[in-house]
Scaffold this active site. Structure first.
Site, PDB file in Angstrom:
ATOM      1  N   TYR A   1      -1.853  -0.825  10.986  1.00  0.00           N
ATOM      2  CA  TYR A   1      -2.029  -1.372   9.336  1.00  0.00           C
ATOM      3  C   TYR A   1      -0.839  -0.786   8.715  1.00  0.00           C
ATOM      4  CZ  TYR A   1      -3.909  -1.221   4.742  1.00  0.00           C
ATOM      5  OH  TYR A   1      -4.180  -1.399   3.393  1.00  0.00           O
TER       6      TYR A   1
ATOM      7  N   SER B   1       0.912  -1.130  -0.035  1.00  0.00           N
ATOM      8  CA  SER B   1       0.252  -0.085  -0.011  1.00  0.00           C
ATOM      9  C   SER B   1       0.918   1.378   0.126  1.00  0.00           C
ATOM     10  CB  SER B   1      -1.059   0.006   1.363  1.00  0.00           C
ATOM     11  OG  SER B   1      -1.395   1.141   1.510  1.00  0.00           O
TER      12      SER B   1
HETATM   13  P1  NDP Z   1     -11.433  -6.042   0.261  1.00  0.00           P
HETATM   14  O1  NDP Z   1     -11.771  -6.107   1.555  1.00  0.00           O
HETATM   15  O2  NDP Z   1     -12.442  -5.877  -0.934  1.00  0.00           O
HETATM   16  O3  NDP Z   1     -10.735  -7.463  -0.152  1.00  0.00           O
HETATM   17  C1  NDP Z   1     -10.004  -8.175   0.683  1.00  0.00           C
HETATM   18  C2  NDP Z   1      -9.971  -9.380   0.170  1.00  0.00           C
HETATM   19  O4  NDP Z   1      -9.018 -10.356   1.054  1.00  0.00           O
HETATM   20  C3  NDP Z   1     -11.196 -10.425   0.115  1.00  0.00           C
HETATM   21  O5  NDP Z   1     -11.296 -11.311  -0.926  1.00  0.00           O
HETATM   22  C4  NDP Z   1     -11.100 -11.434   1.509  1.00  0.00           C
HETATM   23  O6  NDP Z   1     -11.926 -12.372   1.334  1.00  0.00           O
HETATM   24  C5  NDP Z   1      -9.701 -11.604   1.611  1.00  0.00           C
HETATM   25  N1  NDP Z   1      -9.239 -11.801   2.940  1.00  0.00           N
HETATM   26  C6  NDP Z   1      -9.350 -11.136   4.253  1.00  0.00           C
HETATM   27  N2  NDP Z   1      -8.962 -12.038   4.930  1.00  0.00           N
HETATM   28  C7  NDP Z   1      -8.588 -13.236   4.599  1.00  0.00           C
HETATM   29  C8  NDP Z   1      -7.958 -14.386   4.998  1.00  0.00           C
HETATM   30  N3  NDP Z   1      -7.729 -14.427   6.346  1.00  0.00           N
HETATM   31  N4  NDP Z   1      -7.700 -15.447   4.237  1.00  0.00           N
HETATM   32  C9  NDP Z   1      -8.208 -15.267   3.017  1.00  0.00           C
HETATM   33  N5  NDP Z   1      -8.603 -14.234   2.349  1.00  0.00           N
HETATM   34  C10 NDP Z   1      -8.920 -13.032   3.070  1.00  0.00           C
HETATM   35  O7  NDP Z   1     -10.033  -5.031   0.143  1.00  0.00           O
HETATM   36  P2  NDP Z   1      -9.123  -4.932  -1.181  1.00  0.00           P
HETATM   37  O8  NDP Z   1      -9.545  -5.273  -2.511  1.00  0.00           O
HETATM   38  O9  NDP Z   1      -9.081  -3.149  -0.902  1.00  0.00           O
HETATM   39  O10 NDP Z   1      -7.658  -5.380  -0.586  1.00  0.00           O
HETATM   40  C11 NDP Z   1      -6.727  -5.765  -1.445  1.00  0.00           C
HETATM   41  C12 NDP Z   1      -5.275  -5.702  -0.849  1.00  0.00           C
HETATM   42  O11 NDP Z   1      -5.160  -4.274  -1.328  1.00  0.00           O
HETATM   43  C13 NDP Z   1      -5.056  -5.978   0.697  1.00  0.00           C
HETATM   44  O12 NDP Z   1      -3.973  -6.241   0.865  1.00  0.00           O
HETATM   45  C14 NDP Z   1      -5.314  -4.189   0.980  1.00  0.00           C
HETATM   46  O13 NDP Z   1      -4.656  -3.920   2.038  1.00  0.00           O
HETATM   47  C15 NDP Z   1      -4.596  -3.526  -0.244  1.00  0.00           C
HETATM   48  N6  NDP Z   1      -4.876  -2.000  -0.340  1.00  0.00           N
HETATM   49  C16 NDP Z   1      -6.267  -1.742  -0.656  1.00  0.00           C
HETATM   50  C17 NDP Z   1      -6.384  -0.425  -0.698  1.00  0.00           C
HETATM   51  C18 NDP Z   1      -7.790   0.196  -0.656  1.00  0.00           C
HETATM   52  O14 NDP Z   1      -7.797   1.346  -0.468  1.00  0.00           O
HETATM   53  N7  NDP Z   1      -8.699  -0.580  -0.951  1.00  0.00           N
HETATM   54  C19 NDP Z   1      -5.098   0.602  -0.817  1.00  0.00           C
HETATM   55  C20 NDP Z   1      -3.845   0.049  -0.552  1.00  0.00           C
HETATM   56  C21 NDP Z   1      -3.924  -1.419  -0.275  1.00  0.00           C
HETATM   57  P3  NDP Z   1     -12.825 -13.165   2.493  1.00  0.00           P
HETATM   58  O15 NDP Z   1     -13.444 -12.141   3.322  1.00  0.00           O
HETATM   59  O16 NDP Z   1     -13.817 -13.751   1.615  1.00  0.00           O
HETATM   60  O17 NDP Z   1     -11.703 -14.197   3.060  1.00  0.00           O
END
Ligand code: NDP
Length: 243
Positions: free
Chosen positions: A149, A136
């Protein structure tokens, strides 16, 4: 037997946001996919050809390793992993429940290392592969109420640097993607309503944030380069994002 798909890519966090958009993009490009997250239904609903969707918690190392082995049996060796799954539980350091720090460290750091562990040995043996870690912009600078975070994302950016040095002699690329604010479900898990409201105001002030598809395109660009080219890092934010 003729292969009708491009090599296998593993995507963690494929049930929403950036992971889901990346799954769509790489499927359009013809890759076989292993889709990982805890919720199975949204991954199945994608209906992507040559894909295997498995409900796995990435903090369960054994389950993740077994999932990769299952997909390799079906589609051949894994060519890339996109370690994207993550959680963001914003909070003030003076009042946040420490269990929330634990969860972020477990998923964002330990879970991501599990993803690396699941593929590295095979990639080194084959002298070929790509590891894409989703960090990020919070892996490069500080933000209010982000202490834990930011700690996890600095860890991802830092360990990716080290990993790149260790794996480059084996022709394995390590790519770090560092998005600014993106419109996904990420904020929804934060438990402090005032912090959530402030974050939403911040998004509005910058005139809207990036789409998940924009980040998928950045991932697709880096991965789509020849194996001899490593786009080491991509930082991508809305133009009006501050800081
Ligand atoms: P979302 O919350 O939309 O997606 C997160 C994904 O991670 C979901 O598919 C969730 O699926 C999965 N997940 C969470 N915990 C687990 C676990 N324990 N095991 C397996 N899967 C897991 O968020 P984003 O798409 O935004 O996030 C994706 C990445 O991008 C993250 O690493 C985030 O930190 C990073 N990011 C996002 C930003 C933003 O502003 N959105 C900015 C910068 C970085 P499920 O709940 O079904 O397990």
């Amino acid at each position: 037997m003729t292969t009708t798909h491009k090599p296998l890519v593993v995507i963690t966090g494929a049930s929403s946001g950036i992971g889901l958009a990346t799954a769509r993009l790489l499927s359009e490009r013809g890759h076989a996919l292993l889709l990982i997250s805890r919720r199975l239904e949204p991954m199945l609903q994608l209906g992507l050809p040559n894909s295997l969707a498995l409900s796995v918690d990435i903090t369960d190392r054994q389950a993740l390793v077994a999932a990769v082995a299952q997909a390799e049996k079906k589609f051949g060796p894994v060519d890339a992993i996109i370690n994207n799954a993550g959680v963001m539980l914003l909070g003030s350091i003076t009042s946040q429940d420490p269990n929330e720090w634990d969860r972020m460290l477990d998923v964002n750091v330990r879970g991501l290392l599990n993803g690396i562990f699941a593929v590295t040995q095979g990639m080194v043996a084959r002298q070929h592969g790509t590891i894409i870690n989703v960090s990020s912009v919070a892996g490069r600078k500080a933000f209010p109420n982000h202490v834990a975070y930011v700690g996890t994302k600095f860890a991802v950016t830092g360990l990716s640097e080290n990993l790149r040095e260790e794996l480059s002699p084996s022709n394995v690329r390590v790519i770090t993607i560092e998005p600014g604010a993106v419109d996904t479900e990420l904020l929804s898990h934060t438990t402090d309503d005032a912090i959530k409201a402030g974050y939403n105001d911040w998004k509005q002030e910058m005139g809207g944030v990036l789409s998940a598809e924009t980040i998928a395109e950045a991932i697709g660009f880096a991965y789509g380069q020849p194996q001899s080219v490593c786009v080491r890092e991509i930082v991508v934010c809305a133009t009006r994002q501050q800081p």
